[in-house]
Design an enzyme around this catalytic site. Structure first.
Site, short mmCIF file in Angstrom:
data_model
loop_
_atom_site.label_atom_id
_atom_site.label_comp_id
_atom_site.label_asym_id
_atom_site.label_seq_id
_atom_site.Cartn_x
_atom_site.Cartn_y
_atom_site.Cartn_z
N TYR A 93 0.85 -1.26 0.17
CA TYR A 93 0.05 0.13 0.09
C TYR A 93 1.00 1.08 0.07
CZ TYR A 93 -0.20 -0.50 5.27
OH TYR A 93 0.18 -0.73 6.53
N GLU A 94 0.22 2.40 -0.22
CA GLU A 94 0.87 3.64 -0.27
C GLU A 94 1.77 3.73 -1.59
OE1 GLU A 94 0.30 6.77 0.58
OE2 GLU A 94 -0.95 5.68 2.07
N GLY A 95 1.09 3.18 -2.57
CA GLY A 95 2.10 2.90 -4.01
C GLY A 95 2.90 1.92 -3.59
N GLN A 145 7.03 2.94 -6.09
CA GLN A 145 8.07 3.69 -5.40
C GLN A 145 9.40 3.84 -6.34
OE1 GLN A 145 7.27 5.40 -2.78
NE2 GLN A 145 5.33 4.29 -2.72
#
Ligand SMILES: Cc1cc2nc3c(=O)[nH]c(=O)nc-3n(C[C@H](O)[C@H](O)[C@H](O)COP(=O)(O)OP(=O)(O)OC[C@H]3O[C@@H](n4cnc5c(N)ncnc54)[C@H](O)[C@@H]3O)c2cc1C
Length: 600
Positions: free
Chosen positions: A440-442, A447
């Site tokens: 999650y969060e990219g 990233q």
């Protein structure tokens, strides 16, 4: 039952001795951050996390969250009470702005708390955790009225926040968002759509939840250029701040998932819910990025936190479990077998973990200091340097930090042999909980692309050049010191691999973008190694100085020197191998037609 004790000695070493927060006492928020005060905050926060949150980790995993027929969600036993204690003690307000009821202390202390909280109980920590990012977005982009209405309660953790990006057909590619925001006559919007995977989407910890939601207005371009950000409270807030009617947003179901069972990951249904735009129309992604950047550092910390908790348990187990004999002959002849600690392969895993967790902790806390300095440093030059470094390294902290964090959890599980696979020991939970941090969060592949595709090119490569120069300068200075010479040489070499890889990407990525995509993951890991290397160089330098001046805590500093040596010997060579893989480019990777991937 797994154990966890916050690593306060190491944290105090980093904050007080390595970063020397006191030297910034002239900056706003740092005035009161004396070493004594920091010692107290770190110890007390550690105590709260070890004694209140950690005991709820295993039970929370086993019990999970419950959605009721009316769409409300209850968290596992003890979570609500722990939240009340957390709120009362003000642990969520450490680095929040004083203007809205926070304590205004350096971000470094907020980051310290995030690590301890997450190590103790990652699933619990995500309830208040996402609120920090929501607060940042409203602080930067919200109107004064929105700030006054929501921030004091959110900062006090009386209301918690969420971030709502993901939809069933739309994850990484946010341009595909379908949620609609239709203007109402009074300036608000009617929000309609379905969001999935929403962490802490509903729960019983607070009476209100402030959702930050991405949606498109009717005439907006159907792409990332047409996304706006909205505040959508679960319960509408009256002008006098009291709670009004229930808004038309509810949890449709809770996802059944691999880990973080105690955090409610919700499908959220917005059925014409009332929302208010934050910032400008169609500029929602920029506003959400404020939240995402804060959250990305927080997720990097989660990778560290699970590795630390798993490491502590593996150390305990390795000291108690007796199997086999030392290769050099029985270490304890009076016992029937030696402890696992005598085996080099067990040592390999534990040393890998120690070198990662201590290096990563230093990197995260130093990164948090860069966030502080990017806003508060005295000169424009310092602010820019800090901003460049933290922008460059945010995807590294998130991506490398969670890849290595997960690997470390698996290795610590391995120390337990078969018992690591059995739920009651808790090692499986660290592995399961940590796994999501890579996604999650990219996801980490995204990233890596952010690093290679965007961050390297920022201001003509200004940030990455500054990073190279910083590492080179510190290696050159350290090489003059006999105790640091070898380590400095190893890190300088790894930095050389990073520079060469950067050059290769610049030349070959331009020619064929698949070359950049094919090497991005490796590149992120090389930069992770060099970043941790810089931290180890600084820690070794400090440890050597402390020993030379006759510090009483000799064992602690000697261990730092040994671990630094291990890092130099066992981590830095990977930079060369990763570079060689990267330089093979994307040809073989992209050559096969899709149908040739089928095996049947
Ligand atoms: C437990 C949990 C909690 C979550 N919490 C939240 C939350 O609170 N709020 C929220 O909005 N979302 C949340 N998410 C969603 C999460 O952020 C997404 O799952 C994640 O961003 C990836 O999106 P996706 O699952 O749709 O995967 P996809 O976007 O379909 O990606 C699949 C794979 O393809 C790769 N990929 C996709 N596009 C590219 C590209 N352009 N270049 C290279 N590789 C690419 C990805 O790296 C990934 O490996 C959560 C998810 C989970 C499982």
């Amino acid at each position: 039952m797994p154990v966890y004790k916050a690593p306060t000695r190491d944290t105090r070493f980093i904050i007080n001795e390595l970063l020397q927060l006191e030297q910034h006492s002239g900056l706003p928020g740092f005035e009161n951050a004396s070493a004594d005060m920091i010692d107290v905050v770190v110890e007390e926060c550690g105590k709260f996390c070890s004694e209140v949150l950690a005991p709820l980790n295993l039970s929370g995993d086993q019990e999970g969250c419950t959605r009721h027929a009316d769409g409300t969600v209850t968290t596992p036993k003890g979570f609500k009470e722990a939240h009340a204690q957390f709120r009362e003690a003000g642990w969520g307000t450490l680095s929040a702005p004083e203007e809205f009821g926070g304590q205004g202390m350096p971000h470094v202390l907020g980051m310290m708390a995030e690590e301890f909280i997450s190590s103790a109980n990652q699933a619990w920590g995500m309830y208040p955790g996402l609120t920090n990012g929501a607060v940042s977005a409203i602080l930067v982009k919200g109107s004064p009225e929105q700030q006054a209405k929501y921030l004091p309660k959110m900062i006090a953790n009386e209301w918690l926040g969420t971030m709502n990006l993901t939809e069933p057909h739309c994850g990484t590619d946010l341009g595909l968002i379908r949620t609609r925001a239709v203007p109402n006559a009074d300036g608000s919007y009617a929000i309609t759509g379905t969001k999935i995977f929403i962490s802490a989407g509903d729960h019983d910890l607070t009476e209100n939840i402030i959702h930050l939601v991405l949606a498109k207005t009717p005439d907006a371009p159907d792409s990332t250029k047409g996304i706006s950000l909205f505040i959508v409270p679960k319960v509408l807030v009256n002008d006098d701040g009291s709670l009004g009617d229930r808004n038309a947003v509810s949890c449709g179901s809770i996802e059944h998932k691999m880990g973080i069972h105690a955090n409610a990951t919700c499908v959220m249904n917005y059925d014409g819910a009332t929302g208010w735009m934050v910032g400008e129309e169609n500029k929602g992604l920029a506003a959400m990025f404020i939240m995402m950047n804060a959250a990305r550092l927080g997720v990097g910390i989660q990778g560290l936190s699970q590795a630390e908790a798993a490491y502590q348990n593996a150390v305990k187990y390795a000291g108690e479990r007796r199997q086999g004999r030392a290769l050099t002959g029985p270490a304890e002849p009076n016992e029937k077998a030696d402890t696992l600690f005598v085996h080099p392969d067990i040592r390999r895993m534990l040393m890998d973990a120690k070198a990662f967790t201590e290096g990563m902790r230093a990197l995260c806390l130093w990164g948090a200091l860069q966030v502080d300095l990017s806003h508060k440093a005295a000169s424009e030059e310092e602010r820019q340097m800090a901003d460049d470094l933290i922008s460059l390294l945010t995807p590294v902290i998130k991506g490398y930090g969670t890849d290595k964090g997960f690997d470390t959890c698996v290795q610590m599980q391995q120390v337990f042999g078969g018992h690591g696979f059995i739920e009651e020991w808790g090692m499986s939970q660290f592995v399961r909980d940590c796994r999501i941090t890579q996604i999650y969060e990219g996801a980490n592949g995204v990233q890596a692309m952010d690093l290679v595709g965007r961050k390297l090119a920022m201001q003509g490569g200004r940030a990455v050049q500054a990073f190279f120069a910083l590492v080179d300068a510190e290696c050159a200075a350290a090489k003059a010191k006999p105790q640091l010479e070898a380590l400095a040489g190893q890190i300088e070499k790894a930095n050389g691999e990073l520079k060469a890889a950067t050059m290769w990407l610049m030349q070959n990525g331009m020619m064929n973008p698949n070359n950049a995509g094919a090497g991005a993951h490796h590149y992120m890991h090389i930069m992770g190694i060099v970043s941790l290397g810089l931290m180890w160089l600084r820690m070794a330098d400090l440890a050597a100085a402390k020993l030379a001046e006759g510090s009483e805590d000799q064992a602690f500093y000697e261990a730092k020197l040994v671990t630094a040596r291990y890092f130099g010997e066992r981590y830095t060579p990977d930079a060369g191998a990763l570079r060689r893989k990267l330089e093979t480019g994307g040809e073989a990777m992209m050559a096969l037609p899709v149908e040739m991937f089928a095996t049947a």
